[in-house]
Design an enzyme around this catalytic site. Structure first.
Site: not given
Ligand SMILES: NC(=O)c1ccc[n+]([C@@H]2O[C@H](COP(=O)([O-])OP(=O)(O)OC[C@H]3O[C@@H](n4cnc5c(N)ncnc54)[C@H](O)[C@@H]3O)[C@@H](O)[C@H]2O)c1
Ligand SMILES: [Zn+2]
Length: 377
Positions: A137, A257, A281
């Site tokens: 939880r 938001r 994304h």
């Molecule tokens: N919670 C929220 O408020 C919020 C806001 C925006 C996006 N998101 C979510 O975030 C996700 C996208 O995030 P993202 O773009 O970070 O994608 P991701 O987490 O898939 O990372 C992108 C790629 O980069 C690699 N990577 C990350 N950091 C690295 C580093 N320092 N060195 C080498 N490789 C690295 C990862 O392993 C992956 O292959 C989506 O699922 C989206 O829905 C959430």
């Molecule tokens: Zn986003």
């Protein structure tokens, strides 16, 4: 807020930065500097409960580099440490992978006082955060974002989720982290395409809230795309300030938001149809922002000149602005299935000037369809 331009010029930027997220007794601090991962133990030891474990959740792409580093850096805390590794990528942001994290915690009999560390991009942050929200939880967790997108957006604000085959982020919870530790040096290893995808959310913040940020980006986008260290700290900090201010005012998206969803109505639709082909994304959000901008233009909310300005900035960041070949009906269907749809009306965040947007659910279907056709590759 101090002027961003002044902060960049004063070169104070390379130094350690902090941003407070004010949420009453759930307030937390965002710490931004190079090499913070090496100090993860010192940076978070005050959050740990004596005798309770620290569990680092990461993916198989980052385990060796950052997972192992986080485990080593937590040694001084004296906590029992575990490394939980899940498969990399948005295609694994699922209930099945969430189940793996929960199994890992149950099998090790982790108690309620356990602290989770989400070490990775937005996918790991969202998924580990969700595991922390529901395991026993709710347990506490620390965001340790390693991607540009996670640093400027996903790691702040407490939205956690996994995807469902019917749509993105359909299953999740609000659960704020106890701290966010951003190690800017992690960005050095992020592949260029993924790094650039994160710039989309930075541009988004400029359009929705901050004309000064937008102007700085127009001037500095190339240096930022090349990860100029003097720009990274102040720009990431400003993005955290913007996100924190919005989340403080409206944690659960009762109103304000929703402006953070600029580019995400069309963007999520495109992403849902294209993520199997590897679209990121941030890239989908870029297409979505270009779409919302064109719709705003067609509705007379903002000018063709402003539309061109935004499109030019996205293109200068080497982000896509065209919709890949896909079926318009399928796209409309995907958008209607998105969780942000109220009743049966599509809800768009539309720009009215740089730095200000409006939430609208009265976009005429004819304008939406015309914009989609015009944007197709
Ligand atoms: N919670 C929220 O408020 C919020 C806001 C925006 C996006 N998101 C979510 O975030 C996700 C996208 O995030 P993202 O773009 O970070 O994608 P991701 O987490 O898939 O990372 C992108 C790629 O980069 C690699 N990577 C990350 N950091 C690295 C580093 N320092 N060195 C080498 N490789 C690295 C990862 O392993 C992956 O292959 C989506 O699922 C989206 O829905 C959430
Ligand atoms: Zn986003």
């Amino acid at each position: 807020m101090p002027s961003l331009k002044e902060a960049i010029e004063s070169r104070e930027s390379a130094e350690r930065q902090t941003v407070q997220v004010g949420m009453g007794d759930r307030s937390y601090e965002i710490r931004i500097a190079r090499d913070l991962l090496d100090r993860l133990g010192e940076e978070t030891s005050d959050l740990l409960t004596a005798g309770a474990p620290a569990v680092v959740v990461t993916n198989d792409n980052l385990a060796e580099l950052y997972g192992a580093k986080a485990i080593a850096a937590l040694e001084p805390t004296g906590a029992e440490r575990h490394l939980c590794v899940v498969p990399d990528g948005e295609t694994h942001k699922t209930m099945a992978t969430l189940g793996q994290i929960l199994d890992f915690l149950v099998e090790r009999k982790c108690p309620r006082q356990t602290t989770l560390y989400a070490v990775g991009g937005g996918v790991i942050g969202d998924m580990a955060g969700f595991a922390a929200a529901i395991y026993l939880r709710g347990i506490s967790y620390v965001q340790v974002p390693t991607s540009s997108l996670a640093m400027v957006d996903a790691s702040v604000g407490g939205k956690t989720a996994v995807d469902h085959p019917m749509g993105k982020n359909l299953i999740g919870a609000f659960h704020q982290p106890r701290r966010v530790v951003m190690d800017l040096s992690a960005l050095d290893t992020q592949p260029v395409r993924a790094y650039r995808a994160g710039l989309a959310e930075i541009i988004k913040h400029g359009v929705i809230r901050d004309a000064e940020l937008f102007e700085v980006l127009e001037k500095e986008i190339e240096a930022l795309a090349n990860r100029d260290p003097l720009l990274l700290a102040p720009i990431i900090r400003r993005n955290c300030e913007i996100k924190a201010a919005v989340v403080e005012a409206d944690e659960r998206e009762a109103g304000l938001r929703a402006i953070l969803n600029f580019g995400h109505t069309l963007g999520h639709g495109v992403e849902n149809l294209c993520f199997q082909s590897g679209m990121l994304h941030g890239e989908a959000v870029s297409i979505g922002m270009a779409g919302a901008s064109l719709i705003a233009c067609k509705m007379g909310l903002w000018s063709g000149q402003e539309h061109q300005r935004l499109k030019a900035l996205l293109q200068a960041a080497k982000l896509p602005v065209a919709i890949p070949p896909l079926d318009t009906d399928a796209l409309k269907d995907r958008m209607l299935r998105d969780k942000k749809v109220f009743g049966k009306k599509l809800r768009f965040v539309l720009p009215v000037r740089i730095g200000e947007v409006e939430i609208r659910d009265d976009v005429p279907e004819s304008i939406l369809l015309a914009a989609i056709e015009e944007m197709k590759d």
